[in-house]
Design an enzyme around this catalytic site. Structure first.
Site, PDB file in Angstrom:
ATOM      1  N   GLU A 124      -5.929   0.212   0.281  1.00 20.75           N
ATOM      2  CA  GLU A 124      -5.140   1.181  -0.495  1.00 20.75           C
ATOM      3  C   GLU A 124      -5.682   1.393  -1.913  1.00 20.75           C
ATOM      4  O   GLU A 124      -5.032   1.063  -2.908  1.00 20.75           O
ATOM      5  CB  GLU A 124      -3.682   0.732  -0.549  1.00 20.75           C
ATOM      6  N   GLU A 179      -0.846   0.309   9.322  1.00 15.80           N
ATOM      7  CA  GLU A 179       0.294  -0.569   9.019  1.00 15.80           C
ATOM      8  C   GLU A 179       1.593   0.204   9.163  1.00 15.80           C
ATOM      9  O   GLU A 179       1.669   1.371   8.768  1.00 15.80           O
ATOM     10  CB  GLU A 179       0.247  -1.058   7.558  1.00 15.80           C
TER      11      GLU A 179
HETATM   12  C1  GLA Z   1       0.842  -2.266   1.854  1.00 14.91           C
HETATM   13  C2  GLA Z   1      -0.234  -3.292   1.876  1.00 14.91           C
HETATM   14  C3  GLA Z   1       0.160  -4.558   2.542  1.00 14.91           C
HETATM   15  C4  GLA Z   1       1.586  -4.922   2.240  1.00 14.91           C
HETATM   16  C5  GLA Z   1       2.469  -3.782   2.611  1.00 14.91           C
HETATM   17  C6  GLA Z   1       3.913  -4.089   2.393  1.00 14.91           C
HETATM   18  O1  GLA Z   1       0.767  -1.336   2.843  1.00 14.91           O
HETATM   19  O2  GLA Z   1      -1.429  -2.846   2.431  1.00 14.91           O
HETATM   20  O3  GLA Z   1      -0.697  -5.548   2.088  1.00 14.91           O
HETATM   21  O4  GLA Z   1       1.726  -5.187   0.882  1.00 14.91           O
HETATM   22  O5  GLA Z   1       2.146  -2.686   1.814  1.00 14.91           O
HETATM   23  O6  GLA Z   1       4.720  -3.034   2.802  1.00 14.91           O
END
Ligand code: GLA
Length: 674
Positions: A152, A305
């Site tokens: 990210e 995710e």
């Molecule tokens: C992000 C991060 C993860 C985690 C999630 C929690 O997407 O990539 O490492 O912190 O948020 O929702």
């Protein structure tokens, strides 16, 4: 471009796996549980930098070798992340200049994550080194499904390294300081620059920033982070690793990057998606994130995710019920995802995110939540044939597109516009939501994209546009497209400069209108329109010049003034909506344009029953996904086989249930079931 890695009739199922938090006994249990749930993919290494490189230049990857060997023995593939989103403490102690500086000039220190100054040479070098190390060690491993570069991207630095790199970027863009002065309109407030070194990032100032400087800084940051991504890619490719690469975008609201230019640099485009409500609108959020990511990717993509059990809303983590977890997972897949991956595999026992949901909750495998994970694993296996991506990249066919543009977003975020309560994200989402409610499949497009296959093109709140974009719109309309432009579009050029002579300066001729004045309204201060619809937030003293009037303002200072106009041009039409329509009005309005344009819903009758229908194209035929968000059982009849239950030519859906039907050619009907 779909990579062959993802073309084998298999959905990737699993999630972020952080074995460094656990003992080896737990690793063994992890593998057994992964097998039980049919997990076939995990993402490792995202936050492992301190473990892999305990001090500068000294590596310890024996533990990761063991983790990978364990996965391999169980037939579980892996994405390997470069851990560069979270530099270890030794790094920041040794290189304090590589800490990010906030806009107010204060440094951000280690102790959390994402603490890096993207332009700091020490950071870039360290990132390249660890990427190279991982590439050399694991780059040709047969279990490697792909590279997950960084995590990210999005930490913005305003410090001296950023200042230097920003100036270099500006020099390359403008060539001369005079050109920059012109573009930035530095005659205002005595900002004229004589030397490049006088230019700063938009650090804290006494009053408003220069809007052109603000937008250029956002453009620069996106490019700078992309350059950092590119360096890691080169290091890894230099080791001979050919595994596909991605970096995980974060949510549709993450506006640090220009996802169009970034997507072009990845073999697979991926996103992390977290619901923002536990209410029914969460379903439109799934569709929104999926449609955007598929569009950025130009085909199949990866959901990297989601949260298996939780929805963070305000101060609470609400429960994502098991049926919703499964329905959402299938929602992403229906719209082109090749995966159902989660953050994270096992809920952490401690640390900053110890209350975050996971596939294996704190309670362990003997839990309703893990039961749902096992169920999902079974479903993904049953529908595996859907995963074969077609050659041409199109997995969802749509007749309508919405323009989405990061630069437009950044422009609308510059301060002191007529109504700063208007946000780009909300406007794009509202248009998408309206089309979703109409049952339409929706794509997003970048300005300038090939839009010849869309019957309708919606342009929400695209404040700043280029002359090339204006030509692009015109060509689209002349060739028979139906263009809908909403308020706050085309007011400025790419340098945030108003085009004088009437609003919206860039689009006056094409739309056949001339606005004299913008009259914002307070939140909730609505205005009725002559067609029965309701507007608010933004209204305009508008003249229809060559356009026809579709609706007028009914009351207040603008009573009788055109509110919505339409100009026929060539084979198509260009519609302008000068006010922020209430969602229900926007739903009805876009439904009307869609019907004029001949845009058809996927399964129109299903909406009244709360059933979302999405058609995903496979190599051999079409698959109809039915997601039942409603509250009463329904019976759906047609031609085809439900891959989940095996039901032929019809299926009963209980509330919350899902069907994935390999379709024949007959039409579908729906009725209440008992
Ligand atoms: C992000 C991060 C993860 C985690 C999630 C929690 O997407 O990539 O490492 O912190 O948020 O929702």
């Amino acid at each position: 471009m779909p990579h062959t890695q993802y073309a084998r009739g298999r959905f990737l199922f699993g999630g972020d796996y952080n074995p460094e938090q656990w003992s080896r006994e737990t690793w063994a249990e992890d593998i057994a549980l992964m097998r039980r749930a049919k997990v076939n993919t995990v993402t490792i290494g995202v936050f492992s930098w301190a473990m892999l490189e305990p001090s500068e230049g000294e590596y310890d990857a024996a533990w990761l070798d063991d983790v990978i060997a364990g996965l391999d023995a169980a037939g579980i593939g892996f994405f390997l992340a470069t851990p560069t989103a979270s530099p270890p403490p030794w790094f920041t102690v040794a290189h304090p200049d590589a800490l990010p500086i906030r806009a107010d000039g204060t440094p951000v220190l280690h102790g959390s994550r994402d603490t890096y100054a993207i332009s700091a040479p020490a950071y870039r070098e360290a990132a390249r080194r660890i990427a190279r190390f991982l590439g050399e060690r694991y780059g040709t491993h047969p279990g490697l499904r792909g590279w997950h570069i960084h995590n990210e991207y999005g930490t913005v630095d305003y410090g001296p390294h950023a200042a230097r790199a920003f100036r270099e970027w500006l020099r390359a863009k403008y060539g001369s300081i005079e050109a920059l002065n012109t573009a930035w309109y530095t005659a205002f407030w005595s900002q004229r620059y004589r030397e490049w070194d006088q230019i700063l990032p938009p650090l804290q100032t006494q009053y408003l920033h220069n809007p052109a400087q603000l937008v250029d800084f956002r453009r620069f940051n996106s490019d700078e982070m992309l350059a950092a991504y590119g360096e890691q890619r080169s290091e890894i490719r230099a080791t001979g690793s050919t595994a596909p690469m991605t970096t995980n975008f974060m949510l549709p609201t993450w506006n640090f990057l220009d996802q169009w230019s970034w997507s072009a640099e990845q073999e697979v485009v991926s996103i992390d998606h977290y619901l923002d409500t536990d209410g029914p609108d969460g379903e439109t959020h799934v569709a929104y994130g999926s449609d955007l990511t598929r569009s950025w990717a130009g085909g199949p993509w990866l959901l990297m995710e989601q949260n298996a059990t939780g929805i963070r809303v305000g101060e609470q983590t609400l429960v994502k019920q098991p049926d919703r977890m499964i329905r959402n997972s299938l929602g992403y897949i229906a719209r082109g995802s090749q995966s159902s991956l989660f953050f994270q595999w096992r809920a952490s026992a401690a640390g900053s995110e110890l209350w975050h949901g996971a596939l294996v909750p704190h309670a362990g495998a003997d839990s309703r939540a893990f039961g749902a994970v096992v169920e999902l694993g079974g479903i993904l296996e049953k529908i595996a044939e859907v995963a074969a991506p077609p050659g041409d990249g199109v997995v969802v066919e749509s007749d309508v597109a919405v323009v989405w543009d990061a630069e437009g977003w950044w422009s609308l975020e510059t301060p002191h516009l007529p109504n700063d309560a208007i946000t780009y994200s909300d406007e794009v989402r509202a248009a998408h939501r309206a089309l979703w409610r109409g049952g339409h499949a929706v794509d997003f497009v970048a300005p300038g994209a090939d839009v010849s296959r869309y019957r309708m093109l919606v342009v929400p709140a695209l404040y700043a546009i280029t002359a090339a974009t204006v030509d692009w719109f015109e060509e689209y309309v002349r060739a028979g497209g139906h263009l809908v432009v909403t308020f706050a579009t085309g007011l400025a050029d790419e340098n945030q400069r108003i085009v004088p002579g009437g609003y919206p300066g860039m689009l006056r001729d094409l739309l056949g209108i001339r606005g004299e004045q913008i009259l914002p309204r307070a939140d909730g201060d609505m205005v009725p329109l002559s067609n029965g619809m309701t507007g608010g937030s933004w209204t305009e003293l508008l003249h229809a010049e060559t356009a026809d009037v579709v609706a007028r303002y009914e009351s207040g200072p603008l009573a009788g003034v055109p509110a919505i106009t339409r100009r026929e041009l060539g084979e198509g039409s260009a519609t302008y909506v000068s006010t922020k329509l209430e969602q229900e009005s926007l739903d009805a309005f876009l439904a009307g344009v869609a019907s004029t344009a001949g845009v058809e819903a996927v399964f129109p009758e299903s909406r009244a029953f709360g059933v979302e229908a999405i058609r995903r194209r496979g190599a051999e035929g079409d698959y109809l996904f039915l997601l039942h968000h409603g509250e009463r059982p329904v019976r759906v009849d047609g031609e085809g086989v439900d891959l989940i239950t095996g039901a032929v030519d019809g299926v009963v859906l209980q509330p919350g249930a899902v069907a994935v039907i390999r379709e024949g050619s007959a039409a579908w009907s729906i009725a209440a079931a008992s």
